[in-house]
Scaffold this active site. Structure first.
Site, mmCIF file in Angstrom:
data_model
loop_
_atom_site.group_PDB
_atom_site.id
_atom_site.type_symbol
_atom_site.label_atom_id
_atom_site.label_comp_id
_atom_site.label_asym_id
_atom_site.label_seq_id
_atom_site.Cartn_x
_atom_site.Cartn_y
_atom_site.Cartn_z
ATOM 1 C CB THR A 1 33.183 90.397 55.070
ATOM 2 O OG1 THR A 1 33.107 91.393 56.097
ATOM 3 C CG2 THR A 1 31.799 90.164 54.489
ATOM 4 C CE1 TYR B 1 33.598 99.431 56.010
ATOM 5 C CE2 TYR B 1 31.660 100.394 54.999
ATOM 6 C CZ TYR B 1 32.514 99.338 55.162
ATOM 7 O OH TYR B 1 32.279 98.171 54.489
ATOM 8 C CG ASN C 1 41.047 89.910 54.111
ATOM 9 O OD1 ASN C 1 42.068 89.317 53.771
ATOM 10 N ND2 ASN C 1 40.866 91.188 53.898
ATOM 11 C CE LYS D 1 30.247 101.947 51.901
ATOM 12 N NZ LYS D 1 29.076 102.536 51.276
ATOM 13 C CB SER D 2 33.690 93.958 48.319
ATOM 14 O OG SER D 2 34.219 94.179 49.604
ATOM 15 C CG ASP E 1 40.897 92.611 57.122
ATOM 16 O OD1 ASP E 1 40.419 93.171 56.119
ATOM 17 O OD2 ASP E 1 40.339 91.659 57.704
ATOM 18 C CE LYS F 1 37.032 89.922 57.742
ATOM 19 N NZ LYS F 1 37.578 91.232 58.097
#
Ligand code: ATR
Length: 271
Positions: free
Chosen positions: A62, A217, A87, A16-17, A102, A66
């Site tokens: 991601t 999520y 990140n 979704k970035s 994060d 990392k």
């Protein structure tokens, strides 16, 4: 010329970035282009070099890169050093700086978006991998009364708690040691959800009014949240807010402008 940024991961297709950063750019008027880039499992460093050669100014990183990103950097911010993972990459003529947004994103979501007080409260953090490690420093900086780090493999939680002992009241233990303990905030930083599993917790580990927070999520509830609901918890949150907040912090690091996160989070919540 438009400045270029990206997120590296593998897989990366559902990230979704790009949508988040595009909205930030629109909102702030910053002239950036942000894309998702799939890095081969054995080709992360080469993918980063290639992006720099083609004008990349910075990148997010991601799963599963990392820790490798940490090793690739020429220098690190204090919070990246504390997390042992990176990140957010910043590219400059004098090399690559690694940051980690994060933990800050988690605390920002908990305190600002969800109105949760951490200071003086009892916090349970589940897991002892990279996600838990990244959260520990920023959580302890909020000065909880106690932070218990509980993991399926107790020794890993004990070692990680030991590592952060100077930063605040943190204790490591196994999941079975939680019997009889109560917490105001329970954060799932395990990867159990990926296998559709939930770390086994005593039902009474949630104090009255506690918040159950899953750093994961997905579409609908992650498995951790219905389990918490079944234990009587009414305050529940997934990690989408953390995702948006860590992105906002990275955007600020790169551009010096802080986007407003609430409308972006609301847009992402639309089905
Ligand atoms: P990440 O970087 O996402 O934290 P990781 O470093 O692989 O990933 O760590 C995963 C964490 O989730 C570990 O703490 C792991 O517990 P172990 O240390 O015992 O392996 C935890 N985990 C994974 N699956 C789990 C499950 N089904 N139940 C409980 N904990 C689980």
């Amino acid at each position: 010329m438009t400045d270029r940024y990206c997120v590296f991961g593998n897989p990366i297709g559902h990230s979704k970035s790009p949508a988040i950063h595009s909205r930030f750019a629109q909102q702030t008027g910053e002239d950036i282009f942000y894309e998702a880039r799939l890095a081969p499992i054995d080709g992360f460093a080469a993918a980063v070099r290639d992006f720099i050669v083609h004008g990349g100014r910075g990148a997010n990183v991601t799963v599963p890169f990392k820790e490798e990103a940490f090793r690739l950097c020429d220098r690190h911010t204090p919070r990246a050093l504390q997390a042992g993972a990176v990140n957010t990459l910043i590219f400059a003529s004098n090399g690559i700086t690694g940051d980690n947004t994060d933990g800050t994103g988690l605390v920002q979501d908990l305190t600002t978006n969800l109105g949760t007080v951490i200071t003086g409260r009892r916090v349970l953090l589940l897991g002892a991998g990279g996600a838990a490690r990244g959260a520990l420093g920023p959580l302890l900086a909020e000065k909880p009364a106690l932070l218990v780090l509980a993991n399926r493999t107790a020794a890993k939680a004990e070692a990680l708690a030991e590592h952060f002992a100077a930063d605040g009241p943190v204790e490591g233990c196994g999941l079975t040691a939680l019997a009889g303990c109560h917490f105001d905030l329970v954060i799932n930083a395990t990867s159990a959800s990926l296998g559709g599993e939930v770390p086994p917790l005593p039902a009474d580990c949630y104090a009255p009014g506690a918040l159950a927070y899953d750093m994961m999520y997905g579409q609908g509830d992650t498995p951790f949240l219905p389990a918490a609901r079944a234990a009587g918890v009414t305050r529940l949150a997934d990690g989408l807010g953390m995702l948006v907040e860590q992105a906002a912090e990275a955007f600020f690091v790169w551009r010096g402008v802080r986007p407003v996160t609430q409308p972006v989070l609301e847009a992402l919540r639309q089905p």
